[in-house]
Design a protein around this motif. Structure first.
Motif, mmCIF file in Angstrom:
data_model
loop_
_atom_site.group_PDB
_atom_site.id
_atom_site.type_symbol
_atom_site.label_atom_id
_atom_site.label_comp_id
_atom_site.label_asym_id
_atom_site.label_seq_id
_atom_site.Cartn_x
_atom_site.Cartn_y
_atom_site.Cartn_z
ATOM 1 N N UNK A 222 0.719 -1.049 0.173
ATOM 2 C CA UNK A 222 0.074 -0.182 -0.027
ATOM 3 C C UNK A 222 0.931 0.758 0.013
ATOM 4 N N UNK A 223 0.752 2.706 -0.370
ATOM 5 C CA UNK A 223 1.191 3.457 -0.816
ATOM 6 C C UNK A 223 1.586 4.049 0.420
ATOM 7 N N UNK A 224 1.118 3.766 1.884
ATOM 8 C CA UNK A 224 1.971 4.195 3.019
ATOM 9 C C UNK A 224 3.670 3.414 3.449
ATOM 10 N N UNK A 225 3.461 2.523 2.592
ATOM 11 C CA UNK A 225 4.230 1.296 3.004
ATOM 12 C C UNK A 225 5.762 1.662 1.855
ATOM 13 N N UNK A 226 4.828 2.124 0.856
ATOM 14 C CA UNK A 226 6.034 2.424 0.174
ATOM 15 C C UNK A 226 7.528 3.163 0.210
ATOM 16 N N UNK A 227 8.671 3.225 0.691
ATOM 17 C CA UNK A 227 10.143 3.976 0.311
ATOM 18 C C UNK A 227 10.538 3.589 -0.616
ATOM 19 N N UNK A 228 10.450 3.041 -2.056
ATOM 20 C CA UNK A 228 10.935 3.169 -3.601
ATOM 21 C C UNK A 228 9.645 3.157 -4.585
ATOM 22 N N UNK A 229 10.114 3.380 -5.647
ATOM 23 C CA UNK A 229 8.859 3.624 -6.736
ATOM 24 C C UNK A 229 10.203 3.371 -8.206
ATOM 25 N N UNK A 230 10.004 3.667 -9.215
ATOM 26 C CA UNK A 230 10.650 3.078 -10.173
ATOM 27 C C UNK A 230 12.056 2.989 -10.735
ATOM 28 N N UNK A 231 11.811 4.657 -10.080
ATOM 29 C CA UNK A 231 13.420 5.590 -10.338
ATOM 30 C C UNK A 231 13.773 4.931 -9.061
ATOM 31 N N UNK A 232 13.585 4.342 -8.038
ATOM 32 C CA UNK A 232 14.663 3.976 -7.071
ATOM 33 C C UNK A 232 14.066 4.184 -5.555
ATOM 34 N N UNK A 233 15.059 4.806 -4.820
ATOM 35 C CA UNK A 233 14.338 5.573 -3.418
ATOM 36 C C UNK A 233 13.870 6.640 -3.571
ATOM 37 N N UNK A 234 12.618 7.048 -2.996
ATOM 38 C CA UNK A 234 11.781 8.128 -3.264
ATOM 39 C C UNK A 234 12.582 8.787 -2.070
ATOM 40 N N UNK A 235 13.491 9.432 -2.560
ATOM 41 C CA UNK A 235 13.961 11.097 -1.398
ATOM 42 C C UNK A 235 13.790 12.220 -0.632
ATOM 43 N N UNK A 236 12.439 12.128 -1.508
ATOM 44 C CA UNK A 236 11.419 13.178 -0.519
ATOM 45 C C UNK A 236 11.477 12.970 0.588
ATOM 46 N N UNK A 237 11.002 10.994 0.929
ATOM 47 C CA UNK A 237 9.850 11.252 2.373
ATOM 48 C C UNK A 237 11.643 11.522 2.812
ATOM 49 N N UNK A 238 12.747 11.870 3.210
ATOM 50 C CA UNK A 238 13.916 12.034 4.363
ATOM 51 C C UNK A 238 14.623 13.497 3.215
#
Length: 386
Positions: A222-238
């Protein structure tokens, strides 16, 4: 009837989560909260980024680690990484109290990992760390909030290990030394050692953990568990762009706790305060014949979630239901006097006492509480013993 103590704690708050607010806290600490504004606005992102940056600095985490704010407290942070990574290689998990047991249960019964080894120990003990296979991914809880048992130190983990070490540190962060060079994922929550409000978790990732996340073949999440996408780590979270909508009131409270910690001397001062609280309890235990630490091994005793068992023979003769009733009566007497709240052991733990000794608690308040424990014990002993 035993003699009732006179002095009471100035702040009788000893819950192990949510924990006591920092000394001197009032609602005025939240006056600057960014209420009625979007967390996506530049000002909102800046506040969230400040929480991340201050946490990174205060915890003395390596500069190349990434730290982010995630939903659902420490539980959400742990579940997020387990669902993202578990199963990429064999997993060893330490299970020795309620929450570490929950991680083991999820890995075994929900994720249904084939290559899983559960290292179990009863409340009051750690599993035999020499049996852990550090070529596997290892899931461990640094400090057992519900058992008062903690990992004794950095040497428990080999400096070189092939797998990732995933560490639930929610009641250890900001109070104990965490060996960042031997860990790969660290999680905690705002509601523990700095006394923040609940619902928000933190996750810290080493470069090795980031690489594994980006190389993994992820299961659907689910969305609230996703740390990555097709491009790799979702840096915005950090960098403060949270997955879901955070409470900006809680954000302001987290910042208040972090600023207080910096003002009193940082991590070193926090550890000193927590150690002083533990030592006050330890001195009392040493001269008290009806109580002992739940953690049998001194090197494994937590300085934050201080868990105690009642060792009086008359108490041991009771069945579990009666023991639980006795503890409820004992802690209820103290609460009714306004001398201490939330002192009973966790519901799944052996019936006993639990005193939060983190840095937001004053040692003077711990010392004022202890005679009330003796008073309440004598009161219930007279009722139940023959």
């Amino acid at each position: 009837m035993p003699q009732r103590p006179v002095r009471k704690p100035a702040r009788p708050f000893f819950s192990s989560g949510p924990c006591a607010k920092r000394p001197g806290w009032t609602l005025n600490a939240l006056d600057g909260a960014l209420l009625g504004r979007s967390h996506r606005a530049p000002e909102g992102r800046a506040r969230l980024k400040e929480v991340i940056d201050r946490s990174h600095s205060l915890l003395e985490a390596p500069g190349d680690w990434k730290i982010g704010i995630v939903p659902a407290s420490d539980t959400g942070a742990v579940e997020m990484i387990l669902w993202a990574l578990a199963g990429e290689r064999p997993v060893d998990v330490l299970s020795f109290e309620s929450f570490s047991g929950l991680w083991a249960q999820d890995l075994r019964d929900v994720l249904k990992l084939d290559a899983l080894t559960v290292h179990e120990a009863p409340y009051g003990a750690l599993p035999d760390l020499s049996t852990v296979d550090w070529s596997h991914d290892v899931v461990l809880t640094w400090n057992g909030t519900t058992s008062g048992v903690c990992v004794p130190g950095a040497d428990a983990i080999p400096a070189q290990h092939d797998g990732l070490v995933i560490c639930d540190a929610t009641s250890a962060a900001f109070a104990m030394d965490l060996p960042w060079d031997r860990l790969d994922v660290v999680t905690w929550s705002w509601q523990k050692a700095l006394g923040g409000e609940a619902a928000h978790g933190m996750i810290a990732l080493s470069p090795r953990a980031v690489a594994r996340l980006e190389q993994a073949s992820p299961r659907p999440l689910p969305k609230i568990f996703r740390l990555t996408n097709k491009k790799g780590l979702i840096d915005a979270i950090f960098s403060g762009d949270t997955i879901n909508t955070p409470s900006m009131l809680c954000v302001e409270d987290a910042l208040d706790g972090l600023r207080w910690a910096d003002a009193i001397g940082g991590l070193k001062a926090l550890k000193i305060r927590s150690r002083a609280n533990f030592e006050a309890v330890a001195r009392w235990v040493a001269q008290t014949d009806w109580v002992e630490f739940l953690a049998a091994e001194p090197s494994q005793r937590s300085t934050t979630s201080i868990c105690l068992r009642i060792v009086a023979p008359w108490f041991a003769e009771q069945d579990i239901a009666t023991q639980q009733k006795i503890v409820k009566t004992l802690t209820g007497l103290i609460a009714d006097e306004g001398a201490g709240f939330d002192l009973a052991s966790y519901r799944d733990a052996p019936p006993g006492l639990r005193i939060w000794g983190g840095a937001t608690v004053e040692t003077d308040d711990i010392e004022a509480l202890l005679p009330w424990l003796d008073w309440a014990y004598e009161s219930v002993r007279m009722e139940y013993s023959v």
